[in-house]
Design a protein around this motif. Structure first.
Motif, PDB file in Angstrom:
ATOM      1  N   LEU A  34      44.545 -64.447  63.633  1.00 34.00           N
ATOM      2  CA  LEU A  34      44.162 -65.711  64.239  1.00 34.00           C
ATOM      3  C   LEU A  34      42.697 -66.069  63.987  1.00 34.00           C
ATOM      4  O   LEU A  34      41.810 -65.227  64.102  1.00 34.00           O
ATOM      5  N   THR A  35      42.474 -67.325  63.680  1.00 31.60           N
ATOM      6  CA  THR A  35      41.116 -67.845  63.575  1.00 31.60           C
ATOM      7  C   THR A  35      40.657 -68.286  64.957  1.00 31.60           C
ATOM      8  O   THR A  35      41.453 -68.386  65.906  1.00 31.60           O
ATOM      9  N   ASP A  36      39.373 -68.589  65.089  1.00 29.25           N
ATOM     10  CA  ASP A  36      38.854 -69.089  66.359  1.00 29.25           C
ATOM     11  C   ASP A  36      39.566 -70.382  66.758  1.00 29.25           C
ATOM     12  O   ASP A  36      39.855 -70.603  67.942  1.00 29.25           O
ATOM     13  N   GLU A  37      39.870 -71.205  65.766  1.00 24.69           N
ATOM     14  CA  GLU A  37      40.557 -72.465  66.040  1.00 24.69           C
ATOM     15  C   GLU A  37      41.984 -72.217  66.526  1.00 24.69           C
ATOM     16  O   GLU A  37      42.463 -72.889  67.448  1.00 24.69           O
ATOM     17  N   ASP A  38      42.660 -71.222  65.926  1.00 24.77           N
ATOM     18  CA  ASP A  38      44.010 -70.864  66.363  1.00 24.77           C
ATOM     19  C   ASP A  38      43.999 -70.443  67.831  1.00 24.77           C
ATOM     20  O   ASP A  38      44.840 -70.884  68.632  1.00 24.77           O
ATOM     21  N   ILE A  39      43.049 -69.575  68.155  1.00 23.36           N
ATOM     22  CA  ILE A  39      42.966 -69.058  69.529  1.00 23.36           C
ATOM     23  C   ILE A  39      42.688 -70.197  70.503  1.00 23.36           C
ATOM     24  O   ILE A  39      43.300 -70.280  71.580  1.00 23.36           O
ATOM     25  N   GLU A  40      41.799 -71.085  70.123  1.00 23.60           N
ATOM     26  CA  GLU A  40      41.481 -72.226  70.979  1.00 23.60           C
ATOM     27  C   GLU A  40      42.721 -73.081  71.240  1.00 23.60           C
ATOM     28  O   GLU A  40      42.954 -73.535  72.357  1.00 23.60           O
ATOM     29  N   ASN A  41      43.539 -73.270  70.223  1.00 22.78           N
ATOM     30  CA  ASN A  41      44.768 -74.060  70.392  1.00 22.78           C
ATOM     31  C   ASN A  41      45.774 -73.347  71.290  1.00 22.78           C
ATOM     32  O   ASN A  41      46.415 -73.982  72.141  1.00 22.78           O
ATOM     33  N   TYR A  42      45.921 -72.040  71.107  1.00 20.83           N
ATOM     34  CA  TYR A  42      46.845 -71.290  71.959  1.00 20.83           C
ATOM     35  C   TYR A  42      46.389 -71.276  73.415  1.00 20.83           C
ATOM     36  O   TYR A  42      47.216 -71.279  74.335  1.00 20.83           O
ATOM     37  N   MET A  43      45.073 -71.247  73.618  1.00 20.74           N
ATOM     38  CA  MET A  43      44.537 -71.178  74.977  1.00 20.74           C
ATOM     39  C   MET A  43      44.856 -72.430  75.793  1.00 20.74           C
ATOM     40  O   MET A  43      44.784 -72.406  77.025  1.00 20.74           O
ATOM     41  N   LYS A  44      45.235 -73.507  75.139  1.00 23.16           N
ATOM     42  CA  LYS A  44      45.634 -74.721  75.855  1.00 23.16           C
ATOM     43  C   LYS A  44      46.903 -74.491  76.672  1.00 23.16           C
ATOM     44  O   LYS A  44      47.180 -75.231  77.615  1.00 23.16           O
ATOM     45  N   PHE A  45      47.655 -73.474  76.300  1.00 25.87           N
ATOM     46  CA  PHE A  45      48.918 -73.187  76.972  1.00 25.87           C
ATOM     47  C   PHE A  45      48.833 -71.950  77.862  1.00 25.87           C
ATOM     48  O   PHE A  45      49.862 -71.413  78.283  1.00 25.87           O
ATOM     49  N   VAL A  46      47.610 -71.480  78.124  1.00 24.96           N
ATOM     50  CA  VAL A  46      47.409 -70.301  78.968  1.00 24.96           C
ATOM     51  C   VAL A  46      46.893 -70.745  80.337  1.00 24.96           C
ATOM     52  O   VAL A  46      46.009 -71.590  80.429  1.00 24.96           O
ATOM     53  N   GLY A  47      47.467 -70.156  81.383  1.00 27.27           N
ATOM     54  CA  GLY A  47      47.050 -70.456  82.745  1.00 27.27           C
ATOM     55  C   GLY A  47      48.258 -70.622  83.646  1.00 27.27           C
ATOM     56  O   GLY A  47      49.008 -71.597  83.517  1.00 27.27           O
ATOM     57  N   LEU A  48      48.473 -69.651  84.538  1.00 32.41           N
ATOM     58  CA  LEU A  48      49.653 -69.704  85.407  1.00 32.41           C
ATOM     59  C   LEU A  48      49.562 -70.864  86.396  1.00 32.41           C
ATOM     60  O   LEU A  48      50.559 -71.244  87.002  1.00 32.41           O
ATOM     61  N   ASP A  49      48.370 -71.431  86.552  1.00 32.67           N
ATOM     62  CA  ASP A  49      48.234 -72.616  87.390  1.00 32.67           C
ATOM     63  C   ASP A  49      48.920 -73.835  86.759  1.00 32.67           C
ATOM     64  O   ASP A  49      49.123 -74.853  87.424  1.00 32.67           O
ATOM     65  N   LYS A  50      49.287 -73.717  85.479  1.00 32.81           N
ATOM     66  CA  LYS A  50      49.986 -74.793  84.781  1.00 32.81           C
ATOM     67  C   LYS A  50      51.508 -74.712  84.978  1.00 32.81           C
ATOM     68  O   LYS A  50      52.263 -75.521  84.423  1.00 32.81           O
ATOM     69  N   VAL A  51      51.951 -73.723  85.754  1.00 32.29           N
ATOM     70  CA  VAL A  51      53.390 -73.508  85.972  1.00 32.29           C
ATOM     71  C   VAL A  51      53.655 -73.448  87.472  1.00 32.29           C
ATOM     72  O   VAL A  51      52.954 -72.758  88.212  1.00 32.29           O
ATOM     73  N   THR A  52      54.670 -74.181  87.922  1.00 32.90           N
ATOM     74  CA  THR A  52      55.015 -74.203  89.338  1.00 32.90           C
ATOM     75  C   THR A  52      56.519 -73.999  89.515  1.00 32.90           C
ATOM     76  O   THR A  52      57.289 -74.040  88.552  1.00 32.90           O
ATOM     77  N   LEU A  53      56.888 -73.815  90.771  1.00 30.26           N
ATOM     78  CA  LEU A  53      58.294 -73.633  91.128  1.00 30.26           C
ATOM     79  C   LEU A  53      58.710 -74.780  92.031  1.00 30.26           C
ATOM     80  O   LEU A  53      58.080 -75.040  93.061  1.00 30.26           O
ATOM     81  N   HIS A  54      59.770 -75.495  91.643  1.00 33.01           N
ATOM     82  CA  HIS A  54      60.248 -76.624  92.442  1.00 33.01           C
ATOM     83  C   HIS A  54      61.770 -76.573  92.507  1.00 33.01           C
ATOM     84  O   HIS A  54      62.460 -76.645  91.481  1.00 33.01           O
ATOM     85  N   GLU A  55      62.277 -76.427  93.724  1.00 28.96           N
ATOM     86  CA  GLU A  55      63.725 -76.360  93.949  1.00 28.96           C
ATOM     87  C   GLU A  55      64.384 -75.331  93.028  1.00 28.96           C
ATOM     88  O   GLU A  55      65.412 -75.588  92.388  1.00 28.96           O
ATOM     89  N   ASN A  56      63.756 -74.141  92.976  1.00 27.42           N
ATOM     90  CA  ASN A  56      64.260 -73.011  92.184  1.00 27.42           C
ATOM     91  C   ASN A  56      64.347 -73.304  90.691  1.00 27.42           C
ATOM     92  O   ASN A  56      65.161 -72.711  89.967  1.00 27.42           O
ATOM     93  N   LYS A  57      63.502 -74.195  90.232  1.00 26.91           N
ATOM     94  CA  LYS A  57      63.366 -74.464  88.805  1.00 26.91           C
ATOM     95  C   LYS A  57      61.903 -74.348  88.403  1.00 26.91           C
ATOM     96  O   LYS A  57      61.016 -74.707  89.177  1.00 26.91           O
ATOM     97  N   ILE A  58      61.674 -73.814  87.207  1.00 26.82           N
ATOM     98  CA  ILE A  58      60.309 -73.661  86.701  1.00 26.82           C
ATOM     99  C   ILE A  58      59.852 -74.976  86.077  1.00 26.82           C
ATOM    100  O   ILE A  58      60.551 -75.561  85.243  1.00 26.82           O
ATOM    101  N   VAL A  59      58.678 -75.406  86.500  1.00 29.21           N
ATOM    102  CA  VAL A  59      58.110 -76.652  85.992  1.00 29.21           C
ATOM    103  C   VAL A  59      56.806 -76.329  85.262  1.00 29.21           C
ATOM    104  O   VAL A  59      55.882 -75.752  85.855  1.00 29.21           O
TER     105      VAL A  59
END
Length: 326
Positions: free
Chosen positions: A130-155
């Motif tokens: 991975l290049t620095d740019e690759d890592i930066e792009n992947y990091m956009k999808f990192v963070g459990l605060d970006k995932v929630t639970l609603h009516e027993n479904k993952i959002v």
């Protein structure tokens, strides 16, 4: 007629006696493979072999949480299926992950799944440099605060977010089996899956469940002996799971969720012991490997219920040990 009455009387006596006979209790040792590793389960004074029940529980866990099974709930969710209604196993691991994610300030984060895959340590085994740019792009999808639970479904805030609970799967598997034993009034057992351990009660003759672990700092002393009765223990380390590129770049399987990089901290191995669920100590061990020694020591100051054995390299490159377990 009198003979018939007497016969019936003795017949009833035999039935009543048979019903009150105690079932012979036995000790069992079960071995096999699960979660890509091996397991050994010892349990005492039980009335039957529970291999079939245990296999069924392992199957349910895999069908819920294994990223290596394309038809599992987590694989469907990772592929973008937002209609999956999660089961109790998934819900418990997700909520536990949320709790430890917050406690560790994000050093434990199961949304590093895309990076785990990219570095070649996940089910896709992409092995990218991975290049620095690759890592930066992947990091956009990192963070459990970006995932929630609603009516027993993952959002997910972005469909590209990839959940990976493999850092807690073994520990959670132990917890599920331990609860099963508790429901069967089995009070003495030791469950080991891939080096993670949970024990309750004692061995025969009321002896504690003692385990030996290699002491890499003092090789001459051989092993440390640890009493794990009524405790859980998990170890995370980069000394076995790593790869080296043709250019000599070393990548380890512990991904730092803060940086997206798979490079070693000064902490080489973290063993966590506590009277808590094994999934918890499994998650903490993973977080500590990303934190490094000093941040881990600071974190442990108000976590007296957690004991650790940490192997690290000092400034001279020599192995040292920091241990709060006595």
């Amino acid at each position: 007629m009198e003979i018939i009455k007497k016969s019936l009387f003795y017949f009833l006596i035999v039935i009543l006696f048979s019903c009150h006979q105690k079932i012979e209790k036995k000790d069992f040792i079960l071995k096999g493979g699960v979660f890509g590793t091996s397991y050994k389960i010892s349990y005492l004074n039980a009335d039957k072999n529970y291999q079939e029940s245990i296999d069924s529980l392992f199957l349910l866990i895999n069908n819920s949480l294994s990223t290596y099974i394309s038809t599992s709930d987590i694989s469907k969710i990772n592929s973008g299926d937002s209609t999956v209604v999660i089961d109790d196993f998934f819900k418990e691991v997700f909520l536990k992950s949320k709790k430890i994610y917050k406690e560790t300030d994000g050093f434990f984060d199961p949304t590093v799944g895309n990076l785990v895959n990219a570095y070649g340590f996940g089910p896709k085994k992409e092995k990218k440099n991975l290049t620095d740019e690759d890592i930066e792009n992947y990091m956009k999808f990192v963070g459990l605060d970006k995932v929630t639970l609603h009516e027993n479904k993952i959002v997910k805030t972005n469909p590209n977010i990839f959940l990976d609970f493999n850092s807690t799967a073994k520990g959670f598997g132990l917890d599920v089996i331990a609860r099963f034993f508790n429901s069967k009034n089995i009070n003495n057992y030791l469950i080991e899956i891939g080096g993670e351990i949970r024990a309750k009660g004692t061995k025969k003759n009321n002896k504690p469940w003692l385990i030996k672990i290699v002491d890499p700092v003092n090789i001459s002393s051989g092993f440390k002996v640890i009493d794990l009765s009524d405790k859980s223990m998990a170890t995370s380390g980069n000394y076995r799971k790593f790869r080296v590129t043709k250019k000599g770049q070393k990548y380890v399987h512990t991904i730092n969720p803060k940086t997206g990089r798979a490079t070693e901290s000064n902490l080489l191995s973290a063993s966590v012991i506590g009277s808590v669920d094994c999934a918890d100590v499994d998650a903490y061990a993973t977080a500590f490997m990303a934190m490094g020694l000093e941040k881990t020591k600071a974190f442990l100051k108000d976590k007296q219920h957690l004991k650790v054995i940490l192997i690290y390299t000092n400034k001279n490159g020599n192995l040292e040990e920091y241990a709060t377990y006595k």
